[in-house]
Design an enzyme around this catalytic site. Structure first.
Site, PDB file in Angstrom:
ATOM      1  N   ARG A 105       0.832  -1.211   0.000  1.00 35.23           N
ATOM      2  CA  ARG A 105       0.000   0.000   0.000  1.00 35.23           C
ATOM      3  C   ARG A 105       0.865   1.258   0.000  1.00 35.23           C
ATOM      4  O   ARG A 105       0.569   2.237  -0.694  1.00 35.23           O
ATOM      5  CB  ARG A 105      -0.938  -0.007   1.207  1.00 35.23           C
ATOM      6  CG  ARG A 105      -1.907   1.180   1.239  1.00 35.23           C
ATOM      7  CD  ARG A 105      -2.866   1.050   2.416  1.00 35.23           C
ATOM      8  NE  ARG A 105      -3.855   2.117   2.421  1.00 35.23           N
ATOM      9  CZ  ARG A 105      -3.676   3.294   3.010  1.00 35.23           C
ATOM     10  NH1 ARG A 105      -2.547   3.558   3.627  1.00 35.23           N
ATOM     11  NH2 ARG A 105      -4.631   4.223   2.962  1.00 35.23           N
ATOM     12  N   TYR A 208       1.183 -13.463  -0.233  1.00 38.35           N
ATOM     13  CA  TYR A 208       1.738 -13.173  -1.565  1.00 38.35           C
ATOM     14  C   TYR A 208       2.905 -12.205  -1.420  1.00 38.35           C
ATOM     15  O   TYR A 208       2.994 -11.467  -0.430  1.00 38.35           O
ATOM     16  CB  TYR A 208       0.667 -12.604  -2.512  1.00 38.35           C
ATOM     17  CG  TYR A 208      -0.110 -11.425  -1.991  1.00 38.35           C
ATOM     18  CD1 TYR A 208       0.374 -10.118  -2.100  1.00 38.35           C
ATOM     19  CD2 TYR A 208      -1.354 -11.604  -1.383  1.00 38.35           C
ATOM     20  CE1 TYR A 208      -0.365  -9.034  -1.633  1.00 38.35           C
ATOM     21  CE2 TYR A 208      -2.087 -10.532  -0.905  1.00 38.35           C
ATOM     22  CZ  TYR A 208      -1.578  -9.248  -1.040  1.00 38.35           C
ATOM     23  OH  TYR A 208      -2.306  -8.182  -0.561  1.00 38.35           O
ATOM     24  N   ASP A 286     -14.055   3.746   0.377  1.00 35.38           N
ATOM     25  CA  ASP A 286     -14.569   3.161   1.615  1.00 35.38           C
ATOM     26  C   ASP A 286     -15.565   4.078   2.321  1.00 35.38           C
ATOM     27  O   ASP A 286     -16.388   3.605   3.101  1.00 35.38           O
ATOM     28  CB  ASP A 286     -13.417   2.844   2.580  1.00 35.38           C
ATOM     29  CG  ASP A 286     -12.662   1.576   2.200  1.00 35.38           C
ATOM     30  OD1 ASP A 286     -13.009   0.952   1.179  1.00 35.38           O
ATOM     31  OD2 ASP A 286     -11.714   1.219   2.925  1.00 35.38           O
TER      32      ASP A 286
HETATM   33  P1  FAD Z   1      -8.528   4.768   2.939  1.00 35.32           P
HETATM   34  O1  FAD Z   1      -7.417   4.035   2.292  1.00 35.32           O
HETATM   35  O2  FAD Z   1      -9.010   4.271   4.258  1.00 35.32           O
HETATM   36  O3  FAD Z   1      -8.053   6.287   3.094  1.00 35.32           O
HETATM   37  C1  FAD Z   1      -8.744   7.245   3.867  1.00 35.32           C
HETATM   38  C2  FAD Z   1      -7.814   8.409   4.152  1.00 35.32           C
HETATM   39  O4  FAD Z   1      -8.557   9.447   4.772  1.00 35.32           O
HETATM   40  C3  FAD Z   1      -6.682   8.041   5.101  1.00 35.32           C
HETATM   41  O5  FAD Z   1      -5.472   8.538   4.609  1.00 35.32           O
HETATM   42  C4  FAD Z   1      -7.101   8.712   6.397  1.00 35.32           C
HETATM   43  O6  FAD Z   1      -6.003   9.065   7.209  1.00 35.32           O
HETATM   44  C5  FAD Z   1      -7.853   9.937   5.884  1.00 35.32           C
HETATM   45  N1  FAD Z   1      -8.835  10.461   6.827  1.00 35.32           N
HETATM   46  C6  FAD Z   1      -9.752   9.754   7.536  1.00 35.32           C
HETATM   47  N2  FAD Z   1     -10.515  10.571   8.290  1.00 35.32           N
HETATM   48  C7  FAD Z   1     -10.061  11.831   8.050  1.00 35.32           C
HETATM   49  C8  FAD Z   1     -10.454  13.107   8.539  1.00 35.32           C
HETATM   50  N3  FAD Z   1     -11.471  13.247   9.410  1.00 35.32           N
HETATM   51  N4  FAD Z   1      -9.788  14.215   8.106  1.00 35.32           N
HETATM   52  C9  FAD Z   1      -8.775  14.086   7.201  1.00 35.32           C
HETATM   53  N5  FAD Z   1      -8.349  12.887   6.709  1.00 35.32           N
HETATM   54  C10 FAD Z   1      -9.002  11.780   7.124  1.00 35.32           C
HETATM   55  N6  FAD Z   1      -6.096  -2.260   2.642  1.00 35.32           N
HETATM   56  C11 FAD Z   1      -5.454  -3.413   2.312  1.00 35.32           C
HETATM   57  O7  FAD Z   1      -5.978  -4.188   1.504  1.00 35.32           O
HETATM   58  N7  FAD Z   1      -4.221  -3.706   2.845  1.00 35.32           N
HETATM   59  C12 FAD Z   1      -3.625  -2.882   3.750  1.00 35.32           C
HETATM   60  O8  FAD Z   1      -2.540  -3.197   4.220  1.00 35.32           O
HETATM   61  C13 FAD Z   1      -4.287  -1.677   4.128  1.00 35.32           C
HETATM   62  N8  FAD Z   1      -3.718  -0.836   5.020  1.00 35.32           N
HETATM   63  C14 FAD Z   1      -4.347   0.336   5.328  1.00 35.32           C
HETATM   64  C15 FAD Z   1      -3.722   1.232   6.207  1.00 35.32           C
HETATM   65  C16 FAD Z   1      -4.339   2.448   6.532  1.00 35.32           C
HETATM   66  C17 FAD Z   1      -3.660   3.377   7.496  1.00 35.32           C
HETATM   67  C18 FAD Z   1      -5.593   2.787   5.952  1.00 35.32           C
HETATM   68  C19 FAD Z   1      -6.250   4.111   6.271  1.00 35.32           C
HETATM   69  C20 FAD Z   1      -6.219   1.900   5.081  1.00 35.32           C
HETATM   70  C21 FAD Z   1      -5.608   0.680   4.755  1.00 35.32           C
HETATM   71  N9  FAD Z   1      -6.176  -0.226   3.860  1.00 35.32           N
HETATM   72  C22 FAD Z   1      -5.534  -1.397   3.526  1.00 35.32           C
HETATM   73  C23 FAD Z   1      -7.508   0.048   3.279  1.00 35.32           C
HETATM   74  C24 FAD Z   1      -7.466   0.318   1.814  1.00 35.32           C
HETATM   75  O9  FAD Z   1      -6.459   1.251   1.497  1.00 35.32           O
HETATM   76  C25 FAD Z   1      -8.840   0.823   1.456  1.00 35.32           C
HETATM   77  O10 FAD Z   1      -9.799  -0.156   1.809  1.00 35.32           O
HETATM   78  C26 FAD Z   1      -9.018   1.070  -0.025  1.00 35.32           C
HETATM   79  O11 FAD Z   1      -7.819   1.401  -0.651  1.00 35.32           O
HETATM   80  C27 FAD Z   1     -10.024   2.206  -0.250  1.00 35.32           C
HETATM   81  O12 FAD Z   1      -9.333   3.395   0.032  1.00 35.32           O
HETATM   82  P2  FAD Z   1      -9.972   4.774   0.418  1.00 35.32           P
HETATM   83  O13 FAD Z   1      -9.114   5.803  -0.240  1.00 35.32           O
HETATM   84  O14 FAD Z   1     -11.423   4.795   0.186  1.00 35.32           O
HETATM   85  O15 FAD Z   1      -9.795   4.846   2.020  1.00 35.32           O
END
Ligand code: FAD
Length: 371
Positions: A105, A208, A286
Protein backbone atom coordinates in the site's frame (compact mmCIF):
# COMPACT_ATOMS: atom_id res chain seq x y z
CA UNK A 1 -20.61 24.73 -16.06
CA UNK A 2 -17.71 22.48 -15.11
CA UNK A 3 -16.48 22.54 -11.52
CA UNK A 4 -13.53 24.91 -11.01
CA UNK A 5 -12.34 24.05 -7.51
CA UNK A 6 -12.63 21.10 -5.15
CA UNK A 7 -11.57 19.87 -1.74
CA UNK A 8 -10.74 16.19 -1.38
CA UNK A 9 -10.67 14.78 2.17
CA UNK A 10 -8.25 11.88 2.69
CA UNK A 11 -4.93 11.03 1.03
CA UNK A 12 -5.67 7.31 0.75
CA UNK A 13 -5.74 5.53 -2.59
CA UNK A 14 -9.17 6.87 -3.58
CA UNK A 15 -8.52 10.46 -2.46
CA UNK A 16 -5.11 10.76 -4.13
CA UNK A 17 -6.37 9.19 -7.38
CA UNK A 18 -9.41 11.46 -7.46
CA UNK A 19 -7.38 14.57 -6.66
CA UNK A 20 -4.93 13.76 -9.46
CA UNK A 21 -7.72 12.96 -11.94
CA UNK A 22 -9.60 16.19 -11.18
CA UNK A 23 -6.46 18.33 -11.34
CA UNK A 24 -5.43 16.79 -14.66
CA UNK A 25 -8.83 17.92 -15.97
CA UNK A 26 -8.20 21.52 -14.92
CA UNK A 27 -9.83 21.63 -11.46
CA UNK A 28 -7.96 23.45 -8.66
CA UNK A 29 -7.76 20.79 -5.93
CA UNK A 30 -6.87 20.99 -2.24
CA UNK A 31 -6.33 17.64 -0.51
CA UNK A 32 -6.73 17.54 3.29
CA UNK A 33 -5.20 14.58 5.15
CA UNK A 34 -5.30 14.03 8.91
CA UNK A 35 -1.94 12.23 9.09
CA UNK A 36 1.08 14.46 9.68
CA UNK A 37 3.03 12.58 7.01
CA UNK A 38 2.29 10.12 4.24
CA UNK A 39 4.28 7.29 5.78
CA UNK A 40 4.61 3.52 5.52
CA UNK A 41 1.25 2.35 6.88
CA UNK A 42 -0.63 -0.73 5.82
CA UNK A 43 0.72 -3.73 3.99
CA UNK A 44 -0.12 -5.57 0.79
CA UNK A 45 -3.02 -5.08 -1.54
CA UNK A 46 -3.90 -6.40 -4.96
CA UNK A 47 -4.39 -4.31 -8.08
CA UNK A 48 -6.50 -6.19 -10.59
CA UNK A 49 -6.76 -5.20 -14.29
CA UNK A 50 -9.71 -2.86 -13.61
CA UNK A 51 -7.68 -0.89 -11.04
CA UNK A 52 -4.62 -0.95 -13.27
CA UNK A 53 -6.69 0.58 -16.09
CA UNK A 54 -7.28 3.62 -13.87
CA UNK A 55 -3.59 3.81 -12.94
CA UNK A 56 -2.77 3.68 -16.65
CA UNK A 57 -5.24 6.46 -17.41
CA UNK A 58 -3.59 8.54 -14.69
CA UNK A 59 -0.22 7.88 -16.33
CA UNK A 60 1.26 6.03 -13.34
CA UNK A 61 0.92 2.32 -14.23
CA UNK A 62 4.58 2.01 -15.20
CA UNK A 63 5.72 3.84 -12.07
CA UNK A 64 3.67 1.44 -9.92
CA UNK A 65 5.13 -1.58 -11.70
CA UNK A 66 8.67 -0.21 -11.29
CA UNK A 67 8.00 0.80 -7.69
CA UNK A 68 8.01 -2.65 -6.09
CA UNK A 69 4.85 -4.20 -7.57
CA UNK A 70 5.01 -7.93 -8.26
CA UNK A 71 3.26 -9.15 -11.43
CA UNK A 72 1.07 -12.03 -10.26
CA UNK A 73 1.23 -15.38 -12.04
CA UNK A 74 -1.54 -17.24 -10.23
CA UNK A 75 -3.89 -17.47 -7.26
CA UNK A 76 -3.67 -20.92 -5.70
CA UNK A 77 -6.17 -22.33 -3.18
CA UNK A 78 -4.81 -25.05 -0.91
CA UNK A 79 -6.36 -27.29 1.74
CA UNK A 80 -4.77 -26.57 5.11
CA UNK A 81 -4.19 -30.14 6.31
CA UNK A 82 -3.10 -31.94 3.12
CA UNK A 83 -1.55 -28.96 1.33
CA UNK A 84 -3.34 -30.20 -1.83
CA UNK A 85 -4.28 -27.63 -4.48
CA UNK A 86 -8.06 -27.15 -4.55
CA UNK A 87 -8.08 -24.59 -7.37
CA UNK A 88 -5.59 -22.56 -9.39
CA UNK A 89 -6.45 -19.36 -11.22
CA UNK A 90 -3.85 -18.91 -13.96
CA UNK A 91 -3.27 -15.17 -14.36
CA UNK A 92 -0.76 -15.59 -17.19
CA UNK A 93 -3.76 -16.16 -19.46
CA UNK A 94 -4.73 -12.51 -19.13
CA UNK A 95 -4.01 -10.29 -22.14
CA UNK A 96 -0.61 -8.57 -22.08
CA UNK A 97 -2.10 -5.26 -20.93
CA UNK A 98 -4.37 -6.94 -18.33
CA UNK A 99 -1.83 -7.34 -15.55
CA UNK A 100 -2.63 -8.35 -12.00
CA UNK A 101 -0.28 -6.89 -9.40
CA UNK A 102 0.64 -7.44 -5.76
CA UNK A 103 1.56 -4.03 -4.32
CA UNK A 104 2.54 -2.68 -0.93
CA UNK A 105 0.00 0.00 0.00
CA UNK A 106 2.79 2.44 0.87
CA UNK A 107 4.38 1.98 -2.60
CA UNK A 108 1.06 2.71 -4.35
CA UNK A 109 0.38 5.71 -2.11
CA UNK A 110 3.88 7.09 -2.89
CA UNK A 111 3.30 6.91 -6.66
CA UNK A 112 -0.18 8.46 -6.42
CA UNK A 113 1.11 11.24 -4.13
CA UNK A 114 3.77 12.10 -6.73
CA UNK A 115 1.13 12.13 -9.47
CA UNK A 116 -1.06 14.46 -7.40
CA UNK A 117 1.86 16.81 -6.74
CA UNK A 118 2.80 16.84 -10.43
CA UNK A 119 -0.79 17.75 -11.30
CA UNK A 120 -0.50 20.73 -8.89
CA UNK A 121 -2.79 19.35 -6.21
CA UNK A 122 -2.21 21.32 -3.02
CA UNK A 123 -1.69 18.62 -0.34
CA UNK A 124 -2.13 19.73 3.27
CA UNK A 125 -1.08 17.23 5.91
CA UNK A 126 -2.04 17.25 9.60
CA UNK A 127 -5.51 18.59 8.69
CA UNK A 128 -8.21 16.58 10.41
CA UNK A 129 -11.74 17.31 9.23
CA UNK A 130 -14.34 17.53 11.99
CA UNK A 131 -17.49 18.11 9.94
CA UNK A 132 -18.69 18.39 6.36
CA UNK A 133 -21.61 20.70 5.59
CA UNK A 134 -23.40 20.41 2.22
CA UNK A 135 -24.83 23.65 0.79
CA UNK A 136 -24.66 26.26 -1.97
CA UNK A 137 -20.98 26.61 -1.16
CA UNK A 138 -20.21 23.36 0.70
CA UNK A 139 -17.93 23.67 3.72
CA UNK A 140 -15.52 21.60 5.76
CA UNK A 141 -14.75 22.39 9.39
CA UNK A 142 -11.32 21.35 10.60
CA UNK A 143 -10.28 20.27 14.09
CA UNK A 144 -8.11 23.43 14.24
CA UNK A 145 -11.40 25.40 14.07
CA UNK A 146 -10.73 26.77 10.58
CA UNK A 147 -13.22 26.30 7.74
CA UNK A 148 -12.74 25.72 4.00
CA UNK A 149 -15.17 26.07 1.13
CA UNK A 150 -15.19 24.78 -2.44
CA UNK A 151 -17.70 24.09 -5.20
CA UNK A 152 -17.18 20.35 -4.68
CA UNK A 153 -16.15 18.41 -1.57
CA UNK A 154 -15.10 14.80 -2.10
CA UNK A 155 -15.11 12.77 1.12
CA UNK A 156 -12.54 10.00 0.54
CA UNK A 157 -11.96 9.64 4.26
CA UNK A 158 -12.39 5.91 4.71
CA UNK A 159 -14.60 3.85 7.00
CA UNK A 160 -14.95 6.56 9.69
CA UNK A 161 -15.98 9.13 7.07
CA UNK A 162 -17.17 12.53 8.25
CA UNK A 163 -18.80 12.99 4.83
CA UNK A 164 -20.79 9.77 5.18
CA UNK A 165 -21.97 10.92 8.63
CA UNK A 166 -23.10 14.26 7.15
CA UNK A 167 -25.12 12.64 4.36
CA UNK A 168 -26.39 9.48 6.05
CA UNK A 169 -26.15 9.90 9.81
CA UNK A 170 -24.46 7.27 11.96
CA UNK A 171 -23.23 4.13 10.21
CA UNK A 172 -24.29 0.81 11.73
CA UNK A 173 -21.62 -1.80 10.97
CA UNK A 174 -22.13 -5.44 12.04
CA UNK A 175 -19.30 -7.62 13.31
CA UNK A 176 -18.89 -10.54 10.88
CA UNK A 177 -17.63 -12.96 13.52
CA UNK A 178 -14.20 -12.83 11.88
CA UNK A 179 -10.93 -11.20 12.84
CA UNK A 180 -7.83 -10.77 10.69
CA UNK A 181 -4.13 -10.49 11.43
CA UNK A 182 -1.84 -8.77 8.96
CA UNK A 183 1.93 -9.09 8.85
CA UNK A 184 4.80 -8.73 6.42
CA UNK A 185 7.63 -11.21 6.70
CA UNK A 186 11.01 -10.98 4.91
CA UNK A 187 11.04 -13.37 1.95
CA UNK A 188 13.46 -16.26 1.89
CA UNK A 189 15.01 -16.64 -1.57
CA UNK A 190 12.96 -15.76 -4.63
CA UNK A 191 9.25 -16.28 -3.85
CA UNK A 192 6.86 -17.47 -6.56
CA UNK A 193 4.71 -14.57 -7.82
CA UNK A 194 1.53 -16.24 -6.60
CA UNK A 195 -1.13 -15.60 -3.99
CA UNK A 196 -1.73 -18.67 -1.86
CA UNK A 197 -4.95 -19.16 0.07
CA UNK A 198 -4.51 -21.83 2.75
CA UNK A 199 -8.04 -22.90 3.72
CA UNK A 200 -9.07 -24.70 6.91
CA UNK A 201 -12.17 -25.12 9.05
CA UNK A 202 -13.11 -21.68 10.38
CA UNK A 203 -9.88 -20.02 9.22
CA UNK A 204 -7.73 -19.19 6.20
CA UNK A 205 -4.42 -17.51 5.38
CA UNK A 206 -3.66 -15.45 2.27
CA UNK A 207 -0.03 -14.77 1.38
CA UNK A 208 1.74 -13.17 -1.56
CA UNK A 209 5.01 -11.35 -2.30
CA UNK A 210 5.30 -7.54 -2.29
CA UNK A 211 8.19 -5.04 -2.40
CA UNK A 212 9.75 -6.56 -5.51
CA UNK A 213 9.57 -10.03 -3.92
CA UNK A 214 11.65 -9.07 -0.87
CA UNK A 215 8.74 -9.46 1.56
CA UNK A 216 5.67 -11.65 1.94
CA UNK A 217 2.35 -10.09 2.89
CA UNK A 218 0.20 -12.34 5.04
CA UNK A 219 -3.42 -11.97 6.14
CA UNK A 220 -4.83 -14.63 8.46
CA UNK A 221 -8.59 -14.69 9.05
CA UNK A 222 -10.21 -16.59 11.93
CA UNK A 223 -13.85 -17.00 12.89
CA UNK A 224 -14.52 -16.08 16.48
CA UNK A 225 -17.37 -14.89 18.62
CA UNK A 226 -15.48 -12.20 20.49
CA UNK A 227 -15.25 -8.81 18.92
CA UNK A 228 -12.01 -7.07 17.91
CA UNK A 229 -11.77 -3.37 17.03
CA UNK A 230 -12.02 -2.23 13.41
CA UNK A 231 -9.08 -0.27 11.99
CA UNK A 232 -5.52 -0.56 10.78
CA UNK A 233 -3.47 0.29 13.83
CA UNK A 234 -4.05 -2.40 16.48
CA UNK A 235 -0.81 -4.23 17.29
CA UNK A 236 -1.11 -7.78 18.63
CA UNK A 237 1.21 -10.43 20.06
CA UNK A 238 2.35 -12.78 17.26
CA UNK A 239 1.91 -15.70 19.68
CA UNK A 240 -1.86 -15.12 19.52
CA UNK A 241 -1.71 -15.53 15.74
CA UNK A 242 0.39 -18.68 16.01
CA UNK A 243 -1.97 -20.13 18.63
CA UNK A 244 -5.02 -19.42 16.43
CA UNK A 245 -3.37 -21.21 13.48
CA UNK A 246 -1.72 -24.10 15.31
CA UNK A 247 -1.72 -27.29 13.25
CA UNK A 248 -1.28 -25.53 9.88
CA UNK A 249 1.26 -27.36 7.71
CA UNK A 250 3.38 -26.42 4.69
CA UNK A 251 4.64 -22.96 3.58
CA UNK A 252 2.04 -21.13 5.68
CA UNK A 253 3.45 -22.76 8.83
CA UNK A 254 6.90 -21.44 7.95
CA UNK A 255 5.50 -17.93 7.52
CA UNK A 256 3.64 -18.11 10.83
CA UNK A 257 6.85 -19.11 12.62
CA UNK A 258 8.67 -16.05 11.28
CA UNK A 259 6.04 -13.37 11.97
CA UNK A 260 7.34 -10.48 14.09
CA UNK A 261 5.13 -7.37 14.13
CA UNK A 262 1.48 -8.15 13.58
CA UNK A 263 -1.75 -6.13 13.51
CA UNK A 264 -5.17 -7.54 14.46
CA UNK A 265 -8.52 -6.09 13.51
CA UNK A 266 -12.16 -7.06 13.41
CA UNK A 267 -13.96 -7.50 10.08
CA UNK A 268 -17.20 -5.52 9.96
CA UNK A 269 -19.89 -5.47 7.32
CA UNK A 270 -21.01 -1.90 6.52
CA UNK A 271 -24.11 -1.27 4.47
CA UNK A 272 -23.43 0.61 1.22
CA UNK A 273 -24.31 4.25 2.03
CA UNK A 274 -27.80 4.98 0.65
CA UNK A 275 -26.94 8.64 -0.07
CA UNK A 276 -23.64 9.34 -1.85
CA UNK A 277 -24.09 13.04 -2.60
CA UNK A 278 -25.98 16.14 -1.58
CA UNK A 279 -25.46 19.83 -2.37
CA UNK A 280 -21.88 19.59 -3.57
CA UNK A 281 -20.64 16.90 -1.15
CA UNK A 282 -19.89 13.41 -2.49
CA UNK A 283 -18.56 10.15 -1.03
CA UNK A 284 -15.84 8.01 -2.63
CA UNK A 285 -14.24 4.62 -1.88
CA UNK A 286 -14.57 3.16 1.62
CA UNK A 287 -16.46 6.27 2.73
CA UNK A 288 -19.35 5.14 0.53
CA UNK A 289 -18.95 1.36 0.39
CA UNK A 290 -16.42 -0.44 2.62
CA UNK A 291 -15.96 -4.06 1.53
CA UNK A 292 -14.68 -7.20 3.20
CA UNK A 293 -11.24 -8.19 1.90
CA UNK A 294 -12.29 -11.54 0.36
CA UNK A 295 -12.24 -10.34 -3.25
CA UNK A 296 -9.32 -7.88 -2.95
CA UNK A 297 -11.40 -5.10 -4.52
CA UNK A 298 -11.38 -2.29 -1.89
CA UNK A 299 -8.56 -0.33 -3.50
CA UNK A 300 -9.71 -1.20 -7.03
CA UNK A 301 -13.24 0.07 -6.36
CA UNK A 302 -11.81 3.31 -4.91
CA UNK A 303 -9.69 3.76 -8.06
CA UNK A 304 -12.69 3.15 -10.32
CA UNK A 305 -14.78 5.62 -8.28
CA UNK A 306 -12.06 8.25 -8.59
CA UNK A 307 -11.93 8.04 -12.36
CA UNK A 308 -15.69 7.99 -12.90
CA UNK A 309 -16.30 10.89 -10.48
CA UNK A 310 -13.64 13.07 -12.12
CA UNK A 311 -15.17 12.35 -15.53
CA UNK A 312 -18.73 13.07 -14.46
CA UNK A 313 -18.09 16.42 -12.75
CA UNK A 314 -15.89 17.75 -15.54
CA UNK A 315 -18.15 16.74 -18.44
CA UNK A 316 -21.17 18.51 -16.98
CA UNK A 317 -22.05 20.59 -13.94
CA UNK A 318 -21.83 19.18 -10.41
CA UNK A 319 -25.62 18.99 -9.98
CA UNK A 320 -25.83 16.59 -12.91
CA UNK A 321 -22.46 14.93 -12.46
CA UNK A 322 -22.98 13.64 -8.92
CA UNK A 323 -26.18 11.63 -9.58
CA UNK A 324 -24.58 10.29 -12.78
CA UNK A 325 -21.58 9.14 -10.68
CA UNK A 326 -23.74 7.29 -8.13
CA UNK A 327 -25.87 5.76 -10.89
CA UNK A 328 -22.74 4.47 -12.64
CA UNK A 329 -21.03 3.15 -9.52
CA UNK A 330 -23.74 2.02 -7.09
CA UNK A 331 -24.89 -1.21 -8.82
CA UNK A 332 -21.31 -2.28 -9.59
CA UNK A 333 -19.93 -1.82 -6.08
CA UNK A 334 -22.99 -3.58 -4.62
CA UNK A 335 -22.32 -6.61 -6.83
CA UNK A 336 -18.63 -6.66 -5.89
CA UNK A 337 -19.39 -6.39 -2.17
CA UNK A 338 -21.88 -9.26 -2.38
CA UNK A 339 -19.29 -11.39 -4.16
CA UNK A 340 -16.67 -10.64 -1.47
CA UNK A 341 -19.19 -11.60 1.24
CA UNK A 342 -19.83 -14.88 -0.58
CA UNK A 343 -16.17 -15.90 -0.68
CA UNK A 344 -15.59 -15.91 3.10
CA UNK A 345 -17.68 -18.91 4.02
CA UNK A 346 -16.35 -20.98 1.11
CA UNK A 347 -12.81 -20.73 2.45
CA UNK A 348 -13.78 -21.78 6.00
CA UNK A 349 -15.96 -24.87 5.54
CA UNK A 350 -15.64 -27.96 7.74
CA UNK A 351 -15.05 -31.29 5.93
CA UNK A 352 -18.26 -32.69 4.38
CA UNK A 353 -20.47 -32.52 1.31
CA UNK A 354 -20.92 -28.75 1.49
CA UNK A 355 -17.16 -28.21 1.43
CA UNK A 356 -16.82 -30.64 -1.47
CA UNK A 357 -19.46 -28.71 -3.44
CA UNK A 358 -18.03 -25.30 -2.55
CA UNK A 359 -14.52 -26.32 -3.55
CA UNK A 360 -15.87 -27.67 -6.82
CA UNK A 361 -17.51 -24.28 -7.39
CA UNK A 362 -14.25 -22.49 -6.57
CA UNK A 363 -12.49 -24.70 -9.11
CA UNK A 364 -14.75 -23.44 -11.88
CA UNK A 365 -15.73 -20.02 -10.54
CA UNK A 366 -14.23 -16.60 -11.17
CA UNK A 367 -14.65 -15.16 -7.69
CA UNK A 368 -11.27 -16.26 -6.48
CA UNK A 369 -8.98 -13.35 -5.81
CA UNK A 370 -8.64 -12.94 -2.04
CA UNK A 371 -7.53 -9.92 -0.03
P1 FAD B 1 -8.53 4.77 2.94
O1 FAD B 1 -7.42 4.04 2.29
O2 FAD B 1 -9.01 4.27 4.26
O3 FAD B 1 -8.05 6.29 3.09
C1 FAD B 1 -8.74 7.25 3.87
C2 FAD B 1 -7.81 8.41 4.15
O4 FAD B 1 -8.56 9.45 4.77
C3 FAD B 1 -6.68 8.04 5.10
O5 FAD B 1 -5.47 8.54 4.61
C4 FAD B 1 -7.10 8.71 6.40
O6 FAD B 1 -6.00 9.07 7.21
C5 FAD B 1 -7.85 9.94 5.88
N1 FAD B 1 -8.83 10.46 6.83
C6 FAD B 1 -9.75 9.75 7.54
N2 FAD B 1 -10.51 10.57 8.29
C7 FAD B 1 -10.06 11.83 8.05
C8 FAD B 1 -10.45 13.11 8.54
N3 FAD B 1 -11.47 13.25 9.41
N4 FAD B 1 -9.79 14.22 8.11
C9 FAD B 1 -8.77 14.09 7.20
N5 FAD B 1 -8.35 12.89 6.71
C10 FAD B 1 -9.00 11.78 7.12
N6 FAD B 1 -6.10 -2.26 2.64
C11 FAD B 1 -5.45 -3.41 2.31
O7 FAD B 1 -5.98 -4.19 1.50
N7 FAD B 1 -4.22 -3.71 2.84
C12 FAD B 1 -3.63 -2.88 3.75
O8 FAD B 1 -2.54 -3.20 4.22
C13 FAD B 1 -4.29 -1.68 4.13
N8 FAD B 1 -3.72 -0.84 5.02
C14 FAD B 1 -4.35 0.34 5.33
C15 FAD B 1 -3.72 1.23 6.21
C16 FAD B 1 -4.34 2.45 6.53
C17 FAD B 1 -3.66 3.38 7.50
C18 FAD B 1 -5.59 2.79 5.95
C19 FAD B 1 -6.25 4.11 6.27
C20 FAD B 1 -6.22 1.90 5.08
C21 FAD B 1 -5.61 0.68 4.76
N9 FAD B 1 -6.18 -0.23 3.86
C22 FAD B 1 -5.53 -1.40 3.53
C23 FAD B 1 -7.51 0.05 3.28
C24 FAD B 1 -7.47 0.32 1.81
O9 FAD B 1 -6.46 1.25 1.50
C25 FAD B 1 -8.84 0.82 1.46
O10 FAD B 1 -9.80 -0.16 1.81
C26 FAD B 1 -9.02 1.07 -0.03
O11 FAD B 1 -7.82 1.40 -0.65
C27 FAD B 1 -10.02 2.21 -0.25
O12 FAD B 1 -9.33 3.40 0.03
P2 FAD B 1 -9.97 4.77 0.42
O13 FAD B 1 -9.11 5.80 -0.24
O14 FAD B 1 -11.42 4.80 0.19
O15 FAD B 1 -9.80 4.85 2.02
Amino acid sequence: MMVKNAIVIGAGIGGLACAAALARRGVAVTLLEQAAAITEVGAGLQVSPNGLAVLRALGVADAVQRGGAVRARAVVLRAEQSGDTVARLDLTRLDADQRYLFVHRADLIAVLARAAAQANVSVELGKRVRAVIPGDLPTVELEDASTRRAELIVAADGVQSRGRAALNGADDPAFTGQVAWRATVPALGDPAPEATVTMGAGRHIVSYPVKGGSAINMVAVQERKTWAAEGWHHADDPQNLRAAFSGVRGPAADLLARVGDVALWGLFRHPVAPVWHRDGVVLLGDAAHPTLPFLAQGANMALEDAWVLAQQVTRQDVARGLPAYQAARGPRVSRVIAAADGNAWKYHLRPGPLRWAAHAALRTGSRLAPG
